[in-house]
Design a protein around this motif. Structure first.
Motif, PDB file in Angstrom:
ATOM      1  N   MET A 189     -12.473 -48.874  76.828  1.00 46.75           N
ATOM      2  CA  MET A 189     -11.466 -49.691  76.159  1.00 46.75           C
ATOM      3  C   MET A 189     -11.617 -51.142  76.570  1.00 46.75           C
ATOM      4  O   MET A 189     -11.687 -51.469  77.744  1.00 46.75           O
ATOM      5  CB  MET A 189     -10.058 -49.211  76.536  1.00 46.75           C
ATOM      6  CG  MET A 189      -8.945 -49.984  75.832  1.00 46.75           C
ATOM      7  SD  MET A 189      -7.301 -49.467  76.416  1.00 46.75           S
ATOM      8  CE  MET A 189      -7.282 -50.189  78.049  1.00 46.75           C
TER       9      MET A 189
ATOM     10  N   TYR B 158      -1.859 -43.595  77.782  1.00 44.89           N
ATOM     11  CA  TYR B 158      -2.641 -42.535  77.162  1.00 44.89           C
ATOM     12  C   TYR B 158      -1.807 -41.453  76.474  1.00 44.89           C
ATOM     13  O   TYR B 158      -2.356 -40.639  75.724  1.00 44.89           O
ATOM     14  CB  TYR B 158      -3.543 -41.879  78.209  1.00 44.89           C
ATOM     15  CG  TYR B 158      -4.643 -42.802  78.679  1.00 44.89           C
ATOM     16  CD1 TYR B 158      -5.804 -42.962  77.939  1.00 44.89           C
ATOM     17  CD2 TYR B 158      -4.507 -43.528  79.857  1.00 44.89           C
ATOM     18  CE1 TYR B 158      -6.812 -43.812  78.357  1.00 44.89           C
ATOM     19  CE2 TYR B 158      -5.494 -44.389  80.300  1.00 44.89           C
ATOM     20  CZ  TYR B 158      -6.650 -44.533  79.538  1.00 44.89           C
ATOM     21  OH  TYR B 158      -7.637 -45.384  79.962  1.00 44.89           O
TER      22      TYR B 158
ATOM     23  N   GLN C 121      -7.113 -33.065  77.032  1.00 41.47           N
ATOM     24  CA  GLN C 121      -6.703 -33.272  75.643  1.00 41.47           C
ATOM     25  C   GLN C 121      -6.411 -34.742  75.334  1.00 41.47           C
ATOM     26  O   GLN C 121      -6.041 -35.074  74.212  1.00 41.47           O
ATOM     27  CB  GLN C 121      -5.444 -32.447  75.324  1.00 41.47           C
ATOM     28  CG  GLN C 121      -5.636 -30.944  75.405  1.00 41.47           C
ATOM     29  CD  GLN C 121      -4.393 -30.192  74.967  1.00 41.47           C
ATOM     30  OE1 GLN C 121      -3.711 -30.598  74.020  1.00 41.47           O
ATOM     31  NE2 GLN C 121      -4.089 -29.102  75.668  1.00 41.47           N
ATOM     32  N   THR C 122      -6.542 -35.604  76.311  1.00 43.96           N
ATOM     33  CA  THR C 122      -6.256 -37.022  76.120  1.00 43.96           C
ATOM     34  C   THR C 122      -7.547 -37.833  76.209  1.00 43.96           C
ATOM     35  O   THR C 122      -8.582 -37.331  76.669  1.00 43.96           O
ATOM     36  CB  THR C 122      -5.266 -37.538  77.180  1.00 43.96           C
ATOM     37  OG1 THR C 122      -5.922 -37.569  78.463  1.00 43.96           O
ATOM     38  CG2 THR C 122      -4.045 -36.643  77.269  1.00 43.96           C
ATOM     39  N   SER C 123      -7.474 -39.077  75.790  1.00 43.39           N
ATOM     40  CA  SER C 123      -8.648 -39.955  75.883  1.00 43.39           C
ATOM     41  C   SER C 123      -8.946 -40.335  77.324  1.00 43.39           C
ATOM     42  O   SER C 123     -10.031 -40.849  77.616  1.00 43.39           O
ATOM     43  CB  SER C 123      -8.423 -41.215  75.038  1.00 43.39           C
ATOM     44  OG  SER C 123      -7.252 -41.907  75.460  1.00 43.39           O
ATOM     45  N   TYR C 124      -8.000 -40.086  78.226  1.00 46.70           N
ATOM     46  CA  TYR C 124      -8.250 -40.339  79.657  1.00 46.70           C
ATOM     47  C   TYR C 124      -9.289 -39.355  80.182  1.00 46.70           C
ATOM     48  O   TYR C 124     -10.184 -39.701  80.940  1.00 46.70           O
ATOM     49  CB  TYR C 124      -6.942 -40.211  80.438  1.00 46.70           C
ATOM     50  CG  TYR C 124      -7.060 -40.545  81.916  1.00 46.70           C
ATOM     51  CD1 TYR C 124      -6.952 -41.856  82.356  1.00 46.70           C
ATOM     52  CD2 TYR C 124      -7.273 -39.538  82.857  1.00 46.70           C
ATOM     53  CE1 TYR C 124      -7.051 -42.162  83.704  1.00 46.70           C
ATOM     54  CE2 TYR C 124      -7.371 -39.837  84.203  1.00 46.70           C
ATOM     55  CZ  TYR C 124      -7.261 -41.146  84.627  1.00 46.70           C
ATOM     56  OH  TYR C 124      -7.362 -41.455  85.956  1.00 46.70           O
ATOM     57  N   GLY C 125      -9.164 -38.099  79.762  1.00 43.33           N
ATOM     58  CA  GLY C 125     -10.149 -37.079  80.107  1.00 43.33           C
ATOM     59  C   GLY C 125     -10.059 -36.582  81.534  1.00 43.33           C
ATOM     60  O   GLY C 125      -9.105 -36.859  82.262  1.00 43.33           O
TER      61      GLY C 125
ATOM     62  N   ASN D  55      -0.013 -46.850  70.794  1.00 43.49           N
ATOM     63  CA  ASN D  55      -0.396 -48.148  71.355  1.00 43.49           C
ATOM     64  C   ASN D  55       0.752 -49.152  71.359  1.00 43.49           C
ATOM     65  O   ASN D  55       0.980 -49.841  72.354  1.00 43.49           O
ATOM     66  CB  ASN D  55      -1.588 -48.723  70.587  1.00 43.49           C
ATOM     67  CG  ASN D  55      -2.889 -48.037  70.960  1.00 43.49           C
ATOM     68  OD1 ASN D  55      -2.981 -47.410  72.019  1.00 43.49           O
ATOM     69  ND2 ASN D  55      -3.888 -48.124  70.097  1.00 43.49           N
TER      70      ASN D  55
END
Length: 571
Positions: A1, A328, A304-308, A332
């Motif tokens: 990001m 996350y 399941q999140t973009s954080y991973g 946004n």
């Protein structure tokens, strides 16, 4: 990001708004007519003692509800080995505000002190009383470092900028408006910041709770899903540590200049008590979102999140759990709103602590000990220099620890063990003197430091009962105390003060020690203390009566800088 330009512009505008509010508050109150009661440097510290009820409640609440409170509470609930039951500071500090209002606020306000250290220098003299500055300023610096660490963590999550760069930028903003308007700027910006943190957290909370990656927090409170239950537990072998920490938070939360700065700036003693009680309730309300966010962190399938994966715990980012969840698990636009609001709001504690440390140094060290002949204009400039100095020191201290909650606990340690028993002695125990003060001070310090400090990697040289090596401690193997040695150290310091004071008085009164051996002048200032207590008892509950005593007030002011005009009462 990458860096979000829109969000970056929004937070810059937000900081500018806070700075403008601080400038406006300084201009608004500078135009007020002077009543001749306080000098310019004292007005920077406590205003004109005209802080109203609403402003007083907001600034008292915002002082406690800052970065360490919000981020630290979420971290405590989320972290393995802690959990909600070990997240003791919200309840502990709320109770401390109640105790402070019941037993200390009225007494300090009726005596019309300017800083918390005034009664010590009044009773024991300038040099002995100035010893109390050491734990007081260390507490303020640890507290400010915790706040700035939380603030830097939030901003780094939003924009992926360096944490320490974010800390420097935030410190500069807080120092700027504190320099411009002193207490008035701090108080009025507190109102805006507290509103922002309330709205930002409560607006963001539903989005995080309802995110598909989050399991019902009621289930994960007692059941193992992704990790240990977030509710936590207290084992029999750790029960004494749990009790010890609550005493530390409750009683160690009272003797803070940031607290008494607001108490002493109110228009009446009863109002000082009232804002303490309301602020205690308010701090608990504002802790609820952080507790829930910490529970959400423990209930999230991060895959399941973009954080991973790995999750924040495995990445050693537990101190950032609140901004991570907002970033996350929320949309946004909600994340930027919530994180931006929190980032601006957490400055409310940093500016208070910087002003508190600077006030004590200027009045009680520079003027009280080093240069009693200093002019008002000179003290104003010393105050400004001190604000810059302590702001810089607090920012530098953020390199010492990566745990907001660790810094948060440390901020009360020295104050609890060294300062609380001394404050009780000087206000409520007749007959204590400089000998009892100095011996109990260093004895308490010896007992506390001897117990070690895991967060600073200080190994104990006194192994209290139950001391053992913990190889699972996050920062490496360290000896852990399971005995409530902090509370015992505090109580021992209090008893030592009383016993040594009475013993030396007995020896001098009976002629066993000649007066020429009274090198600390422990009994020279004693009549002044008795006179102060007499005045307070005769006028307790009647602020107007205290305000009429001009000749006695001259004796009560340790620095003799306050004139005797009646204070304005602003509703």
């Amino acid at each position: 990001m990458g860096v979000d330009i829109g969000g970056l512009v929004a937070i810059i505008l937000f900081y500018l708004v806070i700075l403008i509010i601080g400038i406006w508050a300084a201009w608004k109150n500078k135009s007020k007519p002077s009543h001749g009661e306080l000098l310019r440097n004292e007005v920077i510290m406590i205003g004109r003692r005209d802080i109203g009820l609403t402003l007083g409640i907001f600034t008292m609440t915002a002082t406690w509800v800052g970065g360490a409170y919000i981020n630290g509470t979420a971290e405590g609930v989320y972290a393995v080995g802690l959990g909600f039951i070990w997240t003791q500071a919200p309840i502990g500090y709320a109770v401390s505000l109640i105790f402070g209002g019941l037993f200390f606020a009225k007494t300090m306000r009726l005596r019309r002190y300017v800083t918390m250290l005034d009664p010590f220098q009044e009773t024991y003299g300038g040099k002995i009383g100035s010893l109390m500055f050491i734990p007081a300023v260390m507490g303020e610096l640890f507290w400010t470092a915790a706040v700035l660490t939380a603030l830097g963590s939030s901003l780094s999550v939003i924009f992926e900028i360096n944490v320490h760069l974010a800390i420097v930028i935030s410190t500069v903003v807080a120092v700027c408006y504190t320099l411009i308007g002193g207490l008035y700027s701090v108080a009025y910006t507190d109102m805006a910041q507290l509103f922002c943190i309330f709205v930002g957290l409560y607006v963001s909370l539903p989005f995080a709770v309802l995110n598909p990656a989050v399991t019902n927090i009621a289930i994960t409170s007692t059941e193992y899903v992704y990790r240990e239950p977030w509710l936590g537990s207290v084992s029999p072998e750790s029960a004494w540590i749990w009790i010890d920490n609550y005493f530390l938070m409750t009683l160690g939360g009272i003797p803070w200049q940031a607290y008494f700065q607001r108490v002493l700036s109110t228009s009446t003693a009863s109002r000082a008590q009232l804002i303490s009680f309301v602020a205690a309730f308010s701090t608990l309300i504002l802790a609820v979102p952080s507790v829930i966010i910490g529970a959400i962190g423990a209930s999230t399938d991060w895959n399941q999140t973009s954080y991973g994966l790995p999750d924040p715990m495995d990445r050693n980012e537990t101190q950032m759990i609140l901004p991570i969840i907002l970033r996350y698990l929320c949309p946004n636009y909600i994340a930027f709103f919530g994180l931006g609001a929190v980032s601006a709001a957490v400055m409310s504690s940093a500016d208070s602590s910087i002003l508190s440390a600077s006030s004590m140094f200027t009045r009680n060290i520079y003027h009280g000990v080093l240069r009693r002949e200093a002019t008002d204009n000179e003290l104003v400039w010393i105050m400004r220099a001190a604000i810059i100095l302590f702001g810089s020191l607090a920012a530098a201290m953020t390199w010492l620890s990566t745990s907001v909650y660790g810094l948060w606990y440390l901020s009360s340690d020295l104050i609890f063990v060294l300062l609380f028993p001394q404050l009780v002695s000087v206000l409520y125990i007749k007959g204590t003197n400089a000998y009892g003060c100095i011996i109990s001070y260093f004895f308490g310090l010896f007992l506390r430091v001897g117990g070690g400090e895991p967060y600073l990697r200080i190994h104990p040289f006194i192994c209290y009962a139950g001391c053992h090596l913990d190889i699972t401690f996050p920062t490496g193997p360290i000896y852990i105390q399971t005995f409530p040695f902090k509370t015992i150290s505090m109580f021992t310091s209090l008893m030592t003060n009383v016993l040594v004071s009475y013993l030396t008085k007995f020896l001098f009164d009976r002629g066993m020690f000649p007066q020429k051996l009274d090198i600390l002048k422990g009994f020279v200032s004693q009549p002044k203390k008795e006179k102060t207590n007499k005045i307070t008892s005769q006028t307790s509950g009647n602020t107007d009566a205290v305000e009429q005593i001009s000749s006695d007030k001259e004796d009560m002011d340790p620095l003799n800088t306050t004139s005797q005009n009646k204070e304005p009462v602003v509703e």
